[in-house]
Design a protein around this motif. Structure first.
Motif, PDB file in Angstrom:
ATOM      1  N   LEU A 276     -12.788   9.066  -8.346  1.00  0.00           N
ATOM      2  CA  LEU A 276     -12.274   8.241  -9.434  1.00  0.00           C
ATOM      3  C   LEU A 276     -13.401   7.716 -10.297  1.00  0.00           C
ATOM      4  CD1 LEU A 276      -9.716   6.095  -7.402  1.00  0.00           C
ATOM      5  CD2 LEU A 276      -9.276   8.208  -8.628  1.00  0.00           C
ATOM      6  N   GLU A 277     -13.200   7.738 -11.587  1.00  0.00           N
ATOM      7  CA  GLU A 277     -14.114   7.070 -12.487  1.00  0.00           C
ATOM      8  C   GLU A 277     -13.653   5.630 -12.673  1.00  0.00           C
ATOM      9  OE1 GLU A 277     -14.654   9.179 -16.103  1.00  0.00           O
ATOM     10  OE2 GLU A 277     -15.147  11.068 -15.139  1.00  0.00           O
ATOM     11  N   LYS A 278     -14.526   4.812 -13.191  1.00  0.00           N
ATOM     12  CA  LYS A 278     -14.193   3.403 -13.368  1.00  0.00           C
ATOM     13  C   LYS A 278     -12.963   3.263 -14.274  1.00  0.00           C
ATOM     14  CE  LYS A 278     -16.255  -1.056 -14.506  1.00  0.00           C
ATOM     15  NZ  LYS A 278     -17.463  -1.769 -14.989  1.00  0.00           N
ATOM     16  N   GLY A 279     -11.999   2.483 -13.820  1.00  0.00           N
ATOM     17  CA  GLY A 279     -10.786   2.268 -14.596  1.00  0.00           C
ATOM     18  C   GLY A 279      -9.651   3.210 -14.243  1.00  0.00           C
ATOM     19  N   ASP A 280      -9.909   4.182 -13.337  1.00  0.00           N
ATOM     20  CA  ASP A 280      -8.860   5.112 -12.902  1.00  0.00           C
ATOM     21  C   ASP A 280      -8.251   4.641 -11.591  1.00  0.00           C
ATOM     22  OD1 ASP A 280      -9.083   6.804 -15.040  1.00  0.00           O
ATOM     23  OD2 ASP A 280     -10.478   8.172 -14.055  1.00  0.00           O
ATOM     24  N   TYR A 281      -6.948   4.862 -11.444  1.00  0.00           N
ATOM     25  CA  TYR A 281      -6.245   4.475 -10.221  1.00  0.00           C
ATOM     26  C   TYR A 281      -5.335   5.615  -9.799  1.00  0.00           C
ATOM     27  CZ  TYR A 281      -7.836  -0.166 -11.569  1.00  0.00           C
ATOM     28  OH  TYR A 281      -8.617  -1.233 -11.925  1.00  0.00           O
ATOM     29  N   PRO A 282      -5.266   5.883  -8.495  1.00  0.00           N
ATOM     30  CA  PRO A 282      -4.413   6.985  -8.031  1.00  0.00           C
ATOM     31  C   PRO A 282      -2.938   6.608  -8.051  1.00  0.00           C
ATOM     32  CG  PRO A 282      -5.417   5.879  -6.160  1.00  0.00           C
ATOM     33  CD  PRO A 282      -6.005   5.242  -7.399  1.00  0.00           C
ATOM     34  N   PHE A 283      -2.102   7.591  -8.281  1.00  0.00           N
ATOM     35  CA  PHE A 283      -0.660   7.446  -8.125  1.00  0.00           C
ATOM     36  C   PHE A 283      -0.344   7.701  -6.653  1.00  0.00           C
ATOM     37  CE2 PHE A 283       3.337   9.605  -7.453  1.00  0.00           C
ATOM     38  CZ  PHE A 283       4.253   8.918  -8.236  1.00  0.00           C
ATOM     39  N   PHE A 284       0.525   6.874  -6.068  1.00  0.00           N
ATOM     40  CA  PHE A 284       0.949   7.166  -4.705  1.00  0.00           C
ATOM     41  C   PHE A 284       2.315   6.567  -4.420  1.00  0.00           C
ATOM     42  CE2 PHE A 284      -1.648   3.270  -4.080  1.00  0.00           C
ATOM     43  CZ  PHE A 284      -0.738   2.449  -3.408  1.00  0.00           C
ATOM     44  N   VAL A 285       3.013   7.215  -3.509  1.00  0.00           N
ATOM     45  CA  VAL A 285       4.281   6.714  -2.960  1.00  0.00           C
ATOM     46  C   VAL A 285       4.145   6.860  -1.450  1.00  0.00           C
ATOM     47  CG1 VAL A 285       6.782   6.956  -2.854  1.00  0.00           C
ATOM     48  CG2 VAL A 285       5.579   7.487  -4.979  1.00  0.00           C
ATOM     49  N   LEU A 286       3.966   5.745  -0.756  1.00  0.00           N
ATOM     50  CA  LEU A 286       3.705   5.774   0.680  1.00  0.00           C
ATOM     51  C   LEU A 286       4.744   4.960   1.443  1.00  0.00           C
ATOM     52  CD1 LEU A 286      -0.188   5.383   0.776  1.00  0.00           C
ATOM     53  CD2 LEU A 286       1.151   7.476   1.063  1.00  0.00           C
ATOM     54  N   PHE A 287       5.150   5.516   2.583  1.00  0.00           N
ATOM     55  CA  PHE A 287       6.142   4.861   3.436  1.00  0.00           C
ATOM     56  C   PHE A 287       5.512   4.605   4.795  1.00  0.00           C
ATOM     57  CE2 PHE A 287       8.226   7.585   0.370  1.00  0.00           C
ATOM     58  CZ  PHE A 287       9.230   6.778  -0.156  1.00  0.00           C
ATOM     59  N   LEU A 288       5.341   3.338   5.134  1.00  0.00           N
ATOM     60  CA  LEU A 288       4.793   2.955   6.425  1.00  0.00           C
ATOM     61  C   LEU A 288       5.916   2.469   7.326  1.00  0.00           C
ATOM     62  CD1 LEU A 288       2.141   2.898   4.683  1.00  0.00           C
ATOM     63  CD2 LEU A 288       1.361   1.070   6.195  1.00  0.00           C
ATOM     64  N   GLU A 289       5.910   2.952   8.548  1.00  0.00           N
ATOM     65  CA  GLU A 289       6.888   2.506   9.544  1.00  0.00           C
ATOM     66  C   GLU A 289       6.128   1.934  10.732  1.00  0.00           C
ATOM     67  OE1 GLU A 289      10.197   2.562   9.276  1.00  0.00           O
ATOM     68  OE2 GLU A 289      10.226   3.590   7.324  1.00  0.00           O
ATOM     69  N   LEU A 290       6.421   0.683  11.074  1.00  0.00           N
ATOM     70  CA  LEU A 290       5.794   0.062  12.235  1.00  0.00           C
ATOM     71  C   LEU A 290       6.716  -1.010  12.796  1.00  0.00           C
ATOM     72  CD1 LEU A 290       2.928  -2.359  11.153  1.00  0.00           C
ATOM     73  CD2 LEU A 290       4.522  -1.387   9.533  1.00  0.00           C
ATOM     74  N   ASP A 291       6.379  -1.492  13.959  1.00  0.00           N
ATOM     75  CA  ASP A 291       7.195  -2.483  14.643  1.00  0.00           C
ATOM     76  C   ASP A 291       7.369  -3.709  13.758  1.00  0.00           C
ATOM     77  OD1 ASP A 291       8.413  -4.252  16.334  1.00  0.00           O
ATOM     78  OD2 ASP A 291       7.052  -3.909  18.019  1.00  0.00           O
ATOM     79  N   ALA A 292       8.628  -4.123  13.570  1.00  0.00           N
ATOM     80  CA  ALA A 292       8.919  -5.272  12.707  1.00  0.00           C
ATOM     81  C   ALA A 292       8.233  -6.542  13.209  1.00  0.00           C
ATOM     82  CB  ALA A 292      10.425  -5.489  12.622  1.00  0.00           C
ATOM     83  N   LYS A 293       7.919  -6.603  14.494  1.00  0.00           N
ATOM     84  CA  LYS A 293       7.236  -7.785  15.036  1.00  0.00           C
ATOM     85  C   LYS A 293       5.801  -7.889  14.546  1.00  0.00           C
ATOM     86  CE  LYS A 293       9.909  -7.861  19.348  1.00  0.00           C
ATOM     87  NZ  LYS A 293       9.831  -7.735  20.823  1.00  0.00           N
ATOM     88  N   LYS A 294       5.254  -6.767  14.066  1.00  0.00           N
ATOM     89  CA  LYS A 294       3.851  -6.734  13.652  1.00  0.00           C
ATOM     90  C   LYS A 294       3.642  -7.183  12.204  1.00  0.00           C
ATOM     91  CE  LYS A 294       2.592  -4.805  17.571  1.00  0.00           C
ATOM     92  NZ  LYS A 294       1.773  -5.526  18.568  1.00  0.00           N
TER      93      LYS A 294
END
Length: 622
Positions: A276-294
């Motif tokens: 990445l050059e300065k001022g650039d940001y990646p596009f992402f769609v991420l799904f995290l699954e973890l214990d709701a207690k955490k």
């Protein structure tokens, strides 16, 4: 007797105050109602908007519906079906749980609810206006329909703070898309002023991505998937040429809920490192699954923020998975002529995205893929005896009659290559050596053919990448290789630079510099890394110091990273330096052995490809 100064507020006032946190704009209403529909097990959700939600926000679902008693209770403060004990609050698996939304929304709007359960023939209609509730019975569609009309009609000050129709509609659409992205098993429709704007049919996650963004969105993305017992992550991150100038196109979901978390966003950002050059940001769609207690989702009125009980490990996990996913793809962009431009402008494209772990579109002398001669035939003992028995005869027959060896003659090659007559290899059968050409363009770029067309490599930044990774590895290995100088070089530095060199001396030693410090700010260079060009030792060392100081002031880099970047920049070959064909081949081979051959440590591209189709197009072959 004096009256008490502190009083308990009536419900109608308390609800309006609560609405100030829960209901900020029409988008807040949409979010709460659609999430309620999903919690109710709906398979189809329709949203109707009029005048950017200021006149109407209506959500219709085919969920389980409610009986009359539950429908009435749903409009009471802190009435919820999601939790019943304190332990439930620690294991939240639903969108809603506070029981505040409907009562708050109803207090600042004309509120209408129609609901009917699957096993009932008669449904319930509730209307709330000016804090007065009206209940009727009737026959309605199975599920629930909630209409919120004239939002903030009874709180003019709040209504005046709403933005233009275009702005409010944008917020509505953004939230609608965010919810639809994580619920691809549900069909969604979005109507604006009687026009069907979006229709997302139930399907796979890939299909939902294409519906929400664009049909060709997957060509610009890299799939991410890592499943563990503790935490799982799936989704998509963008290829380096599909970047944004803002963070708006970053979608993070924890257990299906859209949230914002600066730590996770930064982990993805760091995974791209120098891509990445300065001022650039990646596009992402991420799904995290973890214990709701955490996790703790109950830290924000809109449930947009989340806290982890082990944020550091989750940060490292996300970063490592993103880096691993990037490393599975050949990320060299194609450059093509922009046909829509009035001039022949070259643009980067991913028109032919590579498949996972497909690195075949590279020079065929890279990575041991070059054509090699077959192994020589092994002879049996009897064949060896026969070979040596006939060797003397061959020598006598092949020696010229006037040959006489003189002790002062130049040495001659008298080696005889013996090939049995029945195994003479024809010219057609002789294995040909690698004929892939490598040429230098103005001693600046390296050109070489590949399967899909032509590859162009910037020699300077390619060498930078090689030296940068070599420097980073040397810091960890602590096995410096030093090229001792025949004549030591003496530098007179100013006090600030002298102190800087003393501070960096442990790292400089690991790079391969051999330094001695004397009084009055004098440094003697006895040895340098093997990659420093002979005769440029002092110039290179001073250049490293200047680059280090510039990076320290402007980019605030970590010390070792800064030194590695400064060293690679100043020790690398320069534009105009002439390389032999062998040196160019070695350079390309070493480049593709690095972990990130696509960009230099400063973020500049190293390689581009011009596809053969582009040449065909320019020469009229299409």
């Amino acid at each position: 007797m004096k009256s008490n100064k502190i009083k308990i507020l009536p419900d109608n006032i308390a609800n309006k105050i609560a609405a100030g946190e829960v209901v900020q704009r029409p988008e807040s209403v949409l979010k709460e109602l659609v999430e309620n529909a999903i919690d109710a097990g709906a398979k189809n959700v329709e949203v109707f908007i009029k005048r950017a939600g200021k006149v109407l926000v209506q959500v219709v679902d085919d969920g389980i519906g409610m009986n009359e008693e539950d429908a009435v209770l749903s409009l009471q403060r802190h009435a919820t079906s999601k939790i019943s004990s304190l332990d439930d609050l620690n294991e939240l698996n639903t969108f809603g749980f506070r029981g505040e939304a409907l009562s708050s929304i109803a207090s600042v709007s004309i509120f209408e609810l129609k609901t009917e359960t699957e096993d009932s023939d008669i449904g319930t209609f509730i209307k709330v206006e000016n804090d007065e509730m009206k209940i009727e019975k009737g026959s309605f569609a199975k599920g629930t329909s909630i209409s919120v009309k004239n939002l903030f009609y009874n709180t003019p000050a709040r209504r005046n703070f709403l933005k233009s129709h275009a702005t409010e509609l944008k917020h509505l659409i953004d939230t609608f898309k965010k919810i639809a992205l994580s619920n691809n098993e549900i069909s969604f429709k979005f109507w604006n002023d009687d026009d069907l704007v979006f229709q997302f049919d139930a399907g796979t996650r890939d299909e939902r991505m294409q519906s929400v963004f664009a049909d060709n969105i997957l060509d610009a993305l890299i799939k991410v998937e890592e499943i563990t017992e503790y935490i799982s992550i799936t989704g998509y991150i963008s290829k380096p040429t599909f970047l944004n100038k803002s963070k708006s196109e970053q979608y993070l979901y924890i257990n299906g809920r859209y949230v914002t978390n600066k730590s996770i966003n930064h982990a993805v950002f760091k995974a791209y490192d120098h891509l990445l050059e300065k001022g650039d940001y990646p596009f992402f769609v991420l799904f995290l699954e973890l214990d709701a207690k955490k996790i703790d989702i109950n830290v924000h009125p809109s449930k947009l923020e989340v806290k982890f009980d082990d944020e550091k490990n989750i940060y490292n996990f996300v970063k490592a998975v993103a880096q691993k996913s990037l490393g599975h793809y050949d990320l060299i962009p194609n450059i093509e002529f922009d046909e829509n431009s009035s001039t022949d402008k070259l643009v980067n494209k991913y028109s032919n995205p590579s498949q996972q772990n497909d690195f075949t579109d590279r020079p065929n002398f890279v990575g041991g893929q070059q054509t090699t001669s077959p192994k020589p035939k092994s002879f049996s003992e009897s064949e060896i005896d026969l070979l040596f028995n006939s060797l003397n005869k061959d020598i006598k027959k092949s020696a010229p009659k006037d040959f006489s060896e003189h002790p002062f003659d130049e040495s001659r090659n008298t080696e005889i290559y013996h090939i049995p007559s029945n195994e003479i290899i024809s010219e057609e059968e002789t294995p040909k050596q690698d004929t892939t050409f490598v040429v230098a363009l103005h001693n600046k770029y390296i050109l070489t053919p590949i399967k899909s067309g032509l590859m162009i490599i910037d020699a300077h930044v390619a060498h930078e990448r090689i030296l940068y990774e070599k420097a980073i590895n040397s810091f960890s290995a602590n096995l410096p290789f030093t090229q001792q100088l025949l004549f030591s070089q003496t530098l007179q530095l100013d006090p600030a630079d002298y102190q800087l060199v003393k501070e960096l001396e442990p790292h400089l030693t690991k790079l391969g510099f051999a330094l001695k410090f004397f009084s009055i700010n004098v440094v003697v260079i006895d040895g340098v890394p093997g990659d420093v060009k002979v005769g440029t030792e002092v110039e290179t060392f001073q250049g490293i110091l200047e680059e280090y100081k510039t990076n320290e002031t402007e980019k605030h880099l970590e010390q070792r990273d800064n030194l590695a970047k400064s060293y690679s920049c100043k020790a690398a070959i320069k534009a105009g330096d002439k390389l032999t064909e062998r040196e160019m081949r070695i350079l390309v081979d070493q480049l593709f052995a690095t972990s990130m051959p696509y960009v230099c440590p400063h973020g500049r591209p190293i390689i581009v490809k011009i596809p053969l189709t582009e040449f065909d197009k320019r020469f009229g072959r299409t």
